[in-house]
Design an enzyme around this catalytic site. Sequence first.
Site, PDB file in Angstrom:
ATOM      1  N   THR A   1       1.473  55.381  -1.582  1.00 16.60           N
ATOM      2  CA  THR A   1       1.968  54.004  -1.430  1.00 16.60           C
ATOM      3  C   THR A   1       0.982  53.088  -0.710  1.00 16.60           C
ATOM      4  O   THR A   1       0.887  51.906  -1.061  1.00 16.60           O
ATOM      5  CB  THR A   1       3.344  54.009  -0.727  1.00 16.60           C
ATOM      6  OG1 THR A   1       4.261  54.748  -1.536  1.00 16.60           O
ATOM      7  CG2 THR A   1       3.889  52.603  -0.527  1.00 16.60           C
TER       8      THR A   1
ATOM      9  N   LYS B   1       7.903  55.124  -1.620  1.00 16.35           N
ATOM     10  CA  LYS B   1       8.034  56.239  -0.686  1.00 16.35           C
ATOM     11  C   LYS B   1       7.136  57.404  -1.089  1.00 16.35           C
ATOM     12  O   LYS B   1       7.539  58.562  -1.081  1.00 16.35           O
ATOM     13  CB  LYS B   1       9.493  56.700  -0.626  1.00 16.35           C
ATOM     14  CG  LYS B   1      10.445  55.602  -0.154  1.00 16.35           C
ATOM     15  CD  LYS B   1      11.869  56.104  -0.078  1.00 16.35           C
ATOM     16  CE  LYS B   1      12.833  55.011   0.337  1.00 16.35           C
ATOM     17  NZ  LYS B   1      12.599  54.435   1.630  1.00 16.35           N
ATOM     18  N   CYS B   2       5.902  57.092  -1.422  1.00 22.60           N
ATOM     19  CA  CYS B   2       4.941  58.081  -1.918  1.00 22.60           C
ATOM     20  C   CYS B   2       3.766  58.162  -0.942  1.00 22.60           C
ATOM     21  O   CYS B   2       3.451  57.182  -0.264  1.00 22.60           O
ATOM     22  CB  CYS B   2       4.461  57.646  -3.306  1.00 22.60           C
ATOM     23  SG  CYS B   2       3.172  58.665  -4.035  1.00 22.60           S
ATOM     24  N   GLY B   3       3.117  59.309  -0.894  1.00 19.97           N
ATOM     25  CA  GLY B   3       1.917  59.448  -0.073  1.00 19.97           C
ATOM     26  C   GLY B   3       0.814  58.500  -0.519  1.00 19.97           C
ATOM     27  O   GLY B   3      -0.086  58.172   0.254  1.00 19.97           O
TER      28      GLY B   3
END
Length: 195
Positions: A75, A71-73
């Site tokens: 990803t 759930k990371c920018g």
Amino acid sequence: MKNPFFVACAVVLLISCQNQAQQKKTENNKIETAMTKQNIYQFKVEDLSGNTFDFSTLKGKKVMIVNTASKCGLTPQYKDLEALYKEYQNKGFVIVGFPANNFASQEPGTNEEIASFCQLNYGVTFPMMDKVSVKGDDICAMYQFLTQKSKNGVQDSDVEWNFQKYLINENGELEKVIAPQTLPTDTSVVNWIKA
């Protein structure tokens, strides 16, 4: 005629100096041994399925170790990681992912959820390990090795964010640290793989 007292003193002084020199040499050898490069082949960890992954099976290969999050920018880097792996896996290169929840709780899932996410969204086929901590008091042994010069013999580093890459040479030794924002397909990474 030489004074026996002075001769005895000279002998004691000489022996003392030799002992000090030997102690200094022993201390220097211990320091050099402590700073000798270690390698990743000493590690065995669990993968997402709970199976043992033995890093000694990677001898002779170049390895990228990367901490991941769902759930990371950053990803979407999974897509580039998988493309890189598919292109070079038969040329002595492997990627090993370590999911970690150290940054803004961006990897909250269980191992099963992480595996499902990686497969469904990015078709990940490179080895993915059990979720670990990559910094702090509970940092796992692999990341202690990667981030501490006293263990890797190359440099100290902090894991800045998700998707930081550690490049390991064919001897299992740390060679480079690549910033999280640098894409896996960056020319600096690709040239390193090809070299």
